[in-house]
Write an enzyme that holds these catalytic residues in place. Sequence first.
Site, PDB file in Angstrom:
ATOM      1  N   GLY A   9      -9.050   4.197  -7.255  1.00 48.75           N
ATOM      2  CA  GLY A   9      -7.720   3.595  -7.249  1.00 48.75           C
ATOM      3  C   GLY A   9      -6.758   4.277  -6.301  1.00 48.75           C
ATOM      4  N   VAL A  10      -5.506   4.385  -6.748  1.00 45.83           N
ATOM      5  CA  VAL A  10      -4.450   4.959  -5.915  1.00 45.83           C
ATOM      6  C   VAL A  10      -4.738   6.429  -5.605  1.00 45.83           C
ATOM      7  CG1 VAL A  10      -2.847   5.639  -7.775  1.00 45.83           C
ATOM      8  CG2 VAL A  10      -1.949   4.997  -5.548  1.00 45.83           C
ATOM      9  N   ASP A  11      -5.347   7.145  -6.536  1.00 44.47           N
ATOM     10  CA  ASP A  11      -5.679   8.555  -6.327  1.00 44.47           C
ATOM     11  C   ASP A  11      -6.617   8.712  -5.131  1.00 44.47           C
ATOM     12  OD1 ASP A  11      -5.861  11.315  -6.811  1.00 44.47           O
ATOM     13  OD2 ASP A  11      -7.324  11.096  -8.427  1.00 44.47           O
ATOM     14  N   ASN A  17      -6.046  12.215 -11.436  1.00 42.59           N
ATOM     15  CA  ASN A  17      -6.799  12.566 -12.635  1.00 42.59           C
ATOM     16  C   ASN A  17      -6.648  14.074 -12.826  1.00 42.59           C
ATOM     17  OD1 ASN A  17      -8.998  13.994 -11.274  1.00 42.59           O
ATOM     18  ND2 ASN A  17      -9.693  11.974 -10.616  1.00 42.59           N
ATOM     19  N   ASP A  66       0.852  -1.183   0.000  1.00 42.09           N
ATOM     20  CA  ASP A  66       0.000   0.000   0.000  1.00 42.09           C
ATOM     21  C   ASP A  66       0.891   1.239   0.000  1.00 42.09           C
ATOM     22  OD1 ASP A  66      -1.647   2.142   0.673  1.00 42.09           O
ATOM     23  OD2 ASP A  66      -2.727   1.049   2.238  1.00 42.09           O
TER      24      ASP A  66
END
Length: 181
Positions: A44-46, A36, A22
């Site tokens: 997701g990761v964002d 984005n 993580d």
Amino acid sequence: MKTETKNTINSNIMQIEIIKGDITKIEVDAIVNAANSSLLGGGGVDGAIHRAGGKQVLEACIEIRNRQGKCKTGEAIATTAGNLPAKFVIHTVGPIWNNNEEKCSKLLADCYKNSLKLAESLEVKTISFPNISTGVYRFPKELAGKIAMDEVKKFHSERLKKVIFVCFDDENEEIYTRLLE
């Protein structure tokens, strides 16, 4: 989630490490966010980085948006890391895969180059990258891994000492480990 070091090499004076885990738990000077263009968080990761970083990260992103508008694909901007175990979050917008390999590859390479340049200007010694654009943006994982590894290996810095690729899934971990060898 426990993180596990898988492989490490020294490239010039910079160490490159592959970890499965993580990214929001890795202690580094800067965490790269596969953002984005709105900079306001997402999936997701964002989304994970925004949730873990807290409102300070979102507020900093809103300030940047108010000043310059959206972040363009391939560009990188830095904010506070808020509650994350880092000093900075470097937000970069990866390309959405559209089968135009040449254009998408250049934009993805720009994400890594611009993030590394920004990290160096911030006097960062350690940085972690996610697997940019390989989730919902559907960039082919093998090609993305090769671009990421190539850009990091050819980046020369006196300040940056360690780059960590934090892989979320087994497939990316296998690809990056193989590319590191």
